[in-house]
Write a protein that holds these residues in place. Structure first.
Motif, PDB file in Angstrom:
ATOM      1  N   HIS A   1       0.845  -1.192   0.000  1.00 54.17           N
ATOM      2  CA  HIS A   1       0.000   0.000   0.000  1.00 54.17           C
ATOM      3  C   HIS A   1       0.888   1.252   0.000  1.00 54.17           C
ATOM      4  N   HIS A   2       0.476   2.227  -0.774  1.00 48.77           N
ATOM      5  CA  HIS A   2       1.167   3.510  -0.792  1.00 48.77           C
ATOM      6  C   HIS A   2       0.248   4.605  -0.255  1.00 48.77           C
ATOM      7  N   LEU A   3       0.843   5.636   0.327  1.00 48.00           N
ATOM      8  CA  LEU A   3       0.130   6.802   0.856  1.00 48.00           C
ATOM      9  C   LEU A   3      -0.783   6.448   2.035  1.00 48.00           C
ATOM     10  N   VAL A   4      -0.334   5.496   2.823  1.00 49.93           N
ATOM     11  CA  VAL A   4      -0.985   5.151   4.088  1.00 49.93           C
ATOM     12  C   VAL A   4       0.046   5.376   5.193  1.00 49.93           C
ATOM     13  N   ASP A   5      -0.364   6.055   6.271  1.00 52.26           N
ATOM     14  CA  ASP A   5       0.546   6.318   7.401  1.00 52.26           C
ATOM     15  C   ASP A   5       1.801   7.076   6.977  1.00 52.26           C
ATOM     16  N   ILE A   6       1.622   8.142   6.231  1.00 53.12           N
ATOM     17  CA  ILE A   6       2.804   8.864   5.739  1.00 53.12           C
ATOM     18  C   ILE A   6       3.069  10.172   6.486  1.00 53.12           C
ATOM     19  N   ILE A   7       2.070  10.699   7.215  1.00 57.44           N
ATOM     20  CA  ILE A   7       2.252  11.946   7.946  1.00 57.44           C
ATOM     21  C   ILE A   7       1.509  11.875   9.281  1.00 57.44           C
ATOM     22  N   THR A   8       1.831  12.800  10.168  1.00 55.95           N
ATOM     23  CA  THR A   8       1.144  12.871  11.459  1.00 55.95           C
ATOM     24  C   THR A   8      -0.081  13.776  11.343  1.00 55.95           C
ATOM     25  N   PRO A   9      -1.039  13.634  12.280  1.00 55.60           N
ATOM     26  CA  PRO A   9      -2.313  14.342  12.150  1.00 55.60           C
ATOM     27  C   PRO A   9      -2.247  15.864  12.200  1.00 55.60           C
ATOM     28  N   ASP A  10      -1.099  16.422  12.587  1.00 49.78           N
ATOM     29  CA  ASP A  10      -0.980  17.876  12.673  1.00 49.78           C
ATOM     30  C   ASP A  10      -0.541  18.509  11.354  1.00 49.78           C
ATOM     31  N   ILE A  11      -0.320  17.688  10.333  1.00 48.72           N
ATOM     32  CA  ILE A  11       0.162  18.181   9.040  1.00 48.72           C
ATOM     33  C   ILE A  11      -0.973  18.155   8.019  1.00 48.72           C
ATOM     34  N   GLN A  12      -1.104  19.230   7.276  1.00 49.55           N
ATOM     35  CA  GLN A  12      -2.133  19.310   6.238  1.00 49.55           C
ATOM     36  C   GLN A  12      -1.682  18.542   5.002  1.00 49.55           C
TER      37      GLN A  12
END
Length: 307
Positions: free
Chosen positions: A58-69
Protein backbone atom coordinates in the motif's frame (compact mmCIF):
# COMPACT_ATOMS: atom_id res chain seq x y z
CA UNK A 1 -3.54 -1.01 -20.34
CA UNK A 2 -5.61 1.52 -18.40
CA UNK A 3 -5.08 2.07 -14.69
CA UNK A 4 -8.12 1.11 -12.57
CA UNK A 5 -9.54 3.41 -9.93
CA UNK A 6 -11.89 1.88 -7.37
CA UNK A 7 -13.88 4.62 -5.70
CA UNK A 8 -17.35 5.46 -4.37
CA UNK A 9 -19.04 6.27 -1.07
CA UNK A 10 -17.75 5.04 2.25
CA UNK A 11 -18.66 1.50 3.36
CA UNK A 12 -19.21 0.07 -0.14
CA UNK A 13 -16.48 -2.56 0.07
CA UNK A 14 -13.77 -0.93 -2.04
CA UNK A 15 -10.81 -2.11 0.02
CA UNK A 16 -12.16 -5.64 0.51
CA UNK A 17 -12.65 -6.00 -3.24
CA UNK A 18 -9.12 -4.89 -4.11
CA UNK A 19 -7.55 -7.11 -1.46
CA UNK A 20 -9.37 -10.04 -3.09
CA UNK A 21 -8.04 -8.90 -6.47
CA UNK A 22 -4.53 -8.84 -5.00
CA UNK A 23 -4.71 -12.61 -4.47
CA UNK A 24 -4.92 -13.10 -8.25
CA UNK A 25 -3.13 -10.10 -9.75
CA UNK A 26 0.27 -8.59 -9.04
CA UNK A 27 -0.88 -5.18 -7.87
CA UNK A 28 0.14 -2.34 -5.60
CA UNK A 29 -2.49 -0.12 -4.03
CA UNK A 30 -2.37 3.68 -4.08
CA UNK A 31 -4.55 5.09 -1.33
CA UNK A 32 -6.95 7.85 -2.41
CA UNK A 33 -8.56 8.43 0.99
CA UNK A 34 -7.78 11.87 2.43
CA UNK A 35 -7.46 10.63 6.01
CA UNK A 36 -5.78 7.23 5.77
CA UNK A 37 -2.56 9.16 5.11
CA UNK A 38 -2.45 9.97 8.84
CA UNK A 39 -0.53 7.92 11.38
CA UNK A 40 -2.30 6.80 14.58
CA UNK A 41 -5.74 7.22 12.95
CA UNK A 42 -6.56 3.62 12.11
CA UNK A 43 -10.01 2.70 13.38
CA UNK A 44 -11.97 5.84 12.55
CA UNK A 45 -10.58 6.03 9.00
CA UNK A 46 -11.31 2.35 8.29
CA UNK A 47 -7.66 1.88 7.45
CA UNK A 48 -6.59 -1.59 6.30
CA UNK A 49 -5.33 -3.71 9.18
CA UNK A 50 -1.66 -4.52 9.70
CA UNK A 51 -2.28 -7.98 8.25
CA UNK A 52 -4.03 -6.54 5.19
CA UNK A 53 -1.23 -4.03 4.67
CA UNK A 54 1.23 -6.92 4.59
CA UNK A 55 -0.83 -8.87 2.05
CA UNK A 56 -0.41 -6.20 -0.59
CA UNK A 57 1.89 -3.21 -0.92
CA UNK A 58 0.00 0.00 0.00
CA UNK A 59 1.17 3.51 -0.79
CA UNK A 60 0.13 6.80 0.86
CA UNK A 61 -0.98 5.15 4.09
CA UNK A 62 0.55 6.32 7.40
CA UNK A 63 2.80 8.86 5.74
CA UNK A 64 2.25 11.95 7.95
CA UNK A 65 1.14 12.87 11.46
CA UNK A 66 -2.31 14.34 12.15
CA UNK A 67 -0.98 17.88 12.67
CA UNK A 68 0.16 18.18 9.04
CA UNK A 69 -2.13 19.31 6.24
CA UNK A 70 -2.32 17.02 3.20
CA UNK A 71 -3.94 18.14 -0.04
CA UNK A 72 -4.77 17.17 -3.60
CA UNK A 73 -1.59 18.76 -4.96
CA UNK A 74 0.56 16.51 -2.80
CA UNK A 75 -1.54 13.49 -3.72
CA UNK A 76 -1.14 14.27 -7.42
CA UNK A 77 2.63 14.73 -7.05
CA UNK A 78 2.93 11.44 -5.18
CA UNK A 79 0.96 9.60 -7.88
CA UNK A 80 3.10 11.16 -10.58
CA UNK A 81 6.07 9.31 -9.09
CA UNK A 82 4.35 6.19 -7.79
CA UNK A 83 2.52 5.09 -10.93
CA UNK A 84 5.55 4.78 -13.23
CA UNK A 85 7.59 3.23 -10.42
CA UNK A 86 4.98 0.51 -9.84
CA UNK A 87 4.59 -0.13 -13.56
CA UNK A 88 8.37 -0.37 -14.03
CA UNK A 89 8.29 -3.42 -11.74
CA UNK A 90 5.70 -5.10 -13.95
CA UNK A 91 2.94 -4.54 -11.41
CA UNK A 92 -0.46 -2.95 -11.77
CA UNK A 93 -1.15 0.23 -9.78
CA UNK A 94 -4.73 0.26 -8.47
CA UNK A 95 -6.02 3.51 -6.98
CA UNK A 96 -8.46 2.92 -4.12
CA UNK A 97 -10.38 5.47 -2.06
CA UNK A 98 -13.41 7.69 -1.87
CA UNK A 99 -11.97 11.22 -1.98
CA UNK A 100 -13.57 12.50 -5.16
CA UNK A 101 -11.21 15.46 -5.58
CA UNK A 102 -8.20 13.13 -5.55
CA UNK A 103 -9.77 10.81 -8.11
CA UNK A 104 -10.76 13.68 -10.36
CA UNK A 105 -7.23 15.12 -10.26
CA UNK A 106 -5.88 11.90 -11.78
CA UNK A 107 -8.55 11.69 -14.47
CA UNK A 108 -8.82 15.37 -15.42
CA UNK A 109 -5.42 16.70 -14.39
CA UNK A 110 -4.60 19.44 -11.92
CA UNK A 111 -3.78 23.13 -12.05
CA UNK A 112 -0.23 23.47 -10.73
CA UNK A 113 -0.64 27.00 -9.35
CA UNK A 114 -3.14 28.02 -6.69
CA UNK A 115 -3.63 31.72 -7.34
CA UNK A 116 -4.63 32.08 -3.69
CA UNK A 117 -4.23 35.09 -1.42
CA UNK A 118 -6.35 35.10 1.73
CA UNK A 119 -6.15 38.88 2.15
CA UNK A 120 -7.39 39.51 -1.39
CA UNK A 121 -10.16 36.94 -0.99
CA UNK A 122 -11.22 38.54 2.29
CA UNK A 123 -11.31 41.98 0.66
CA UNK A 124 -13.42 40.60 -2.19
CA UNK A 125 -15.86 39.17 0.34
CA UNK A 126 -16.18 42.55 2.01
CA UNK A 127 -16.69 44.27 -1.34
CA UNK A 128 -19.30 41.69 -2.31
CA UNK A 129 -21.27 42.49 0.84
CA UNK A 130 -21.23 46.17 -0.10
CA UNK A 131 -22.07 46.11 -3.82
CA UNK A 132 -23.73 42.71 -4.19
CA UNK A 133 -22.97 39.44 -5.95
CA UNK A 134 -24.50 40.60 -9.25
CA UNK A 135 -21.93 43.37 -9.53
CA UNK A 136 -19.07 40.99 -8.73
CA UNK A 137 -20.33 38.48 -11.28
CA UNK A 138 -20.58 41.22 -13.91
CA UNK A 139 -16.99 42.17 -13.17
CA UNK A 140 -15.95 38.58 -13.66
CA UNK A 141 -17.89 38.45 -16.94
CA UNK A 142 -15.86 41.41 -18.23
CA UNK A 143 -12.56 39.95 -17.04
CA UNK A 144 -13.15 36.29 -17.90
CA UNK A 145 -16.32 35.71 -19.94
CA UNK A 146 -15.29 32.12 -20.71
CA UNK A 147 -15.27 31.07 -17.06
CA UNK A 148 -18.26 33.24 -16.12
CA UNK A 149 -20.40 31.33 -18.61
CA UNK A 150 -19.52 28.05 -16.91
CA UNK A 151 -20.78 29.01 -13.47
CA UNK A 152 -24.03 30.30 -12.04
CA UNK A 153 -24.31 34.03 -11.41
CA UNK A 154 -25.46 33.00 -7.91
CA UNK A 155 -22.26 31.04 -7.20
CA UNK A 156 -20.52 33.41 -4.84
CA UNK A 157 -17.63 31.11 -3.94
CA UNK A 158 -16.55 30.43 -7.53
CA UNK A 159 -17.11 34.03 -8.60
CA UNK A 160 -14.88 35.41 -5.86
CA UNK A 161 -12.34 32.62 -6.28
CA UNK A 162 -11.96 33.46 -9.99
CA UNK A 163 -11.57 37.17 -9.23
CA UNK A 164 -9.02 36.36 -6.53
CA UNK A 165 -6.94 34.32 -9.00
CA UNK A 166 -7.09 37.14 -11.53
CA UNK A 167 -5.82 39.73 -9.03
CA UNK A 168 -3.08 37.40 -7.78
CA UNK A 169 -1.75 36.19 -11.15
CA UNK A 170 -2.89 38.90 -13.53
CA UNK A 171 -4.52 36.46 -15.94
CA UNK A 172 -8.13 35.20 -16.22
CA UNK A 173 -9.02 32.08 -14.25
CA UNK A 174 -9.77 30.14 -17.45
CA UNK A 175 -6.33 30.95 -18.87
CA UNK A 176 -4.71 30.08 -15.56
CA UNK A 177 -6.06 26.55 -15.81
CA UNK A 178 -4.90 26.18 -19.40
CA UNK A 179 -1.44 27.60 -18.76
CA UNK A 180 -0.70 25.74 -15.56
CA UNK A 181 -2.78 22.60 -16.04
CA UNK A 182 -0.94 19.29 -15.84
CA UNK A 183 -2.29 15.86 -16.72
CA UNK A 184 -0.67 12.50 -16.08
CA UNK A 185 0.17 10.54 -19.24
CA UNK A 186 -2.13 7.63 -18.42
CA UNK A 187 -5.69 6.57 -19.08
CA UNK A 188 -7.86 5.47 -16.19
CA UNK A 189 -10.88 3.20 -15.75
CA UNK A 190 -13.02 4.65 -12.97
CA UNK A 191 -15.31 2.22 -11.15
CA UNK A 192 -17.73 3.73 -8.64
CA UNK A 193 -18.97 1.22 -6.08
CA UNK A 194 -22.41 1.81 -4.62
CA UNK A 195 -25.41 0.15 -2.94
CA UNK A 196 -29.07 1.01 -2.68
CA UNK A 197 -29.52 3.78 -0.14
CA UNK A 198 -31.11 1.71 2.63
CA UNK A 199 -28.42 -0.94 2.40
CA UNK A 200 -25.65 1.67 2.25
CA UNK A 201 -26.98 3.46 5.32
CA UNK A 202 -27.29 0.15 7.17
CA UNK A 203 -23.66 -0.63 6.34
CA UNK A 204 -22.56 2.80 7.52
CA UNK A 205 -24.41 2.44 10.82
CA UNK A 206 -22.94 -1.01 11.42
CA UNK A 207 -19.46 0.20 10.51
CA UNK A 208 -19.62 3.01 13.07
CA UNK A 209 -20.82 0.55 15.74
CA UNK A 210 -17.94 -1.76 14.84
CA UNK A 211 -15.44 1.10 15.07
CA UNK A 212 -16.64 1.90 18.58
CA UNK A 213 -16.43 -1.79 19.48
CA UNK A 214 -12.85 -1.95 18.16
CA UNK A 215 -11.76 0.90 20.44
CA UNK A 216 -12.25 4.10 18.47
CA UNK A 217 -12.76 6.13 21.66
CA UNK A 218 -9.44 4.86 23.06
CA UNK A 219 -7.79 5.72 19.73
CA UNK A 220 -8.97 9.33 20.06
CA UNK A 221 -7.85 9.38 23.70
CA UNK A 222 -4.38 8.26 22.58
CA UNK A 223 -4.25 10.97 19.90
CA UNK A 224 -5.10 13.60 22.53
CA UNK A 225 -2.38 12.22 24.80
CA UNK A 226 0.14 12.70 21.97
CA UNK A 227 -0.75 16.38 21.82
CA UNK A 228 -3.01 16.39 18.77
CA UNK A 229 -6.37 18.10 19.14
CA UNK A 230 -9.51 19.29 17.38
CA UNK A 231 -7.49 21.87 15.42
CA UNK A 232 -5.26 19.21 13.87
CA UNK A 233 -6.01 18.63 10.16
CA UNK A 234 -6.47 14.92 10.77
CA UNK A 235 -9.35 15.62 13.13
CA UNK A 236 -11.43 16.82 10.18
CA UNK A 237 -12.24 13.15 9.62
CA UNK A 238 -15.80 12.50 10.75
CA UNK A 239 -16.05 11.36 14.36
CA UNK A 240 -12.71 12.48 15.73
CA UNK A 241 -13.78 15.93 16.88
CA UNK A 242 -17.04 14.54 18.22
CA UNK A 243 -15.29 11.87 20.28
CA UNK A 244 -12.62 14.30 21.43
CA UNK A 245 -15.35 16.60 22.74
CA UNK A 246 -16.92 13.63 24.55
CA UNK A 247 -13.60 12.79 26.19
CA UNK A 248 -13.08 16.39 27.27
CA UNK A 249 -16.55 17.36 28.38
CA UNK A 250 -18.57 14.16 28.68
CA UNK A 251 -22.07 13.74 27.31
CA UNK A 252 -24.42 11.06 26.09
CA UNK A 253 -22.23 8.69 24.10
CA UNK A 254 -25.21 7.08 22.35
CA UNK A 255 -26.32 10.49 21.04
CA UNK A 256 -22.78 11.23 19.91
CA UNK A 257 -22.56 7.90 18.07
CA UNK A 258 -25.92 8.60 16.45
CA UNK A 259 -24.63 12.00 15.31
CA UNK A 260 -21.49 10.41 13.83
CA UNK A 261 -23.65 7.96 11.89
CA UNK A 262 -25.80 10.78 10.55
CA UNK A 263 -22.77 12.83 9.49
CA UNK A 264 -21.27 9.80 7.78
CA UNK A 265 -24.50 9.13 5.88
CA UNK A 266 -24.59 12.76 4.77
CA UNK A 267 -20.97 12.50 3.70
CA UNK A 268 -21.81 9.45 1.57
CA UNK A 269 -24.54 11.49 -0.14
CA UNK A 270 -22.03 14.24 -0.92
CA UNK A 271 -19.59 11.69 -2.30
CA UNK A 272 -22.26 10.34 -4.66
CA UNK A 273 -23.15 13.85 -5.80
CA UNK A 274 -19.50 14.45 -6.67
CA UNK A 275 -19.13 11.21 -8.60
CA UNK A 276 -22.35 11.74 -10.55
CA UNK A 277 -20.81 14.86 -12.06
CA UNK A 278 -17.80 12.96 -13.36
CA UNK A 279 -17.73 11.79 -16.96
CA UNK A 280 -16.70 8.42 -18.39
CA UNK A 281 -17.13 6.49 -15.16
CA UNK A 282 -18.85 3.18 -14.47
CA UNK A 283 -21.32 2.92 -11.61
CA UNK A 284 -21.60 -0.51 -10.01
CA UNK A 285 -24.59 -0.97 -7.72
CA UNK A 286 -23.92 -4.26 -5.97
CA UNK A 287 -27.48 -4.31 -4.66
CA UNK A 288 -28.48 -5.03 -8.26
CA UNK A 289 -25.54 -6.57 -10.10
CA UNK A 290 -23.50 -9.65 -9.30
CA UNK A 291 -20.31 -8.66 -7.47
CA UNK A 292 -18.65 -12.00 -8.23
CA UNK A 293 -19.30 -11.53 -11.94
CA UNK A 294 -17.64 -8.14 -11.85
CA UNK A 295 -14.73 -9.61 -9.90
CA UNK A 296 -14.17 -12.14 -12.68
CA UNK A 297 -14.49 -9.43 -15.31
CA UNK A 298 -12.03 -7.19 -13.49
CA UNK A 299 -9.37 -9.85 -13.01
CA UNK A 300 -9.68 -10.89 -16.67
CA UNK A 301 -9.41 -7.30 -17.88
CA UNK A 302 -6.27 -6.58 -15.92
CA UNK A 303 -4.34 -9.79 -16.37
CA UNK A 304 -0.70 -9.12 -17.27
CA UNK A 305 -0.13 -8.93 -21.00
CA UNK A 306 1.78 -11.91 -22.35
CA UNK A 307 4.66 -11.00 -24.65
Amino acid sequence: MKIPIITGPTATGKSDFVLEVAELLDIEIINADAFQVYKFMDIGTAKPSAIELKKCKHHLVDIITPDIQYNVGEFFAHCEKLIPDIMSKGRLPVVVGGTGLYVESLVEGLCQVSGRDEKIFSNLNVECEKIGLDAMYNRLSNIDPEYAQKISKNDKKRTLRALEAYYVLGIPFSKMHKKYHKKLPYDFDVYIFNNDRDLLYEKINKRVDKMIELGWIDEVKYLLSLGYDENSPGFKAIGYRELAAFLRYGGDIESIISDIKKKTRNFAKRQLTWFRHMKNVRFLNFSIIDRDAFFREFTNNYKPEVN
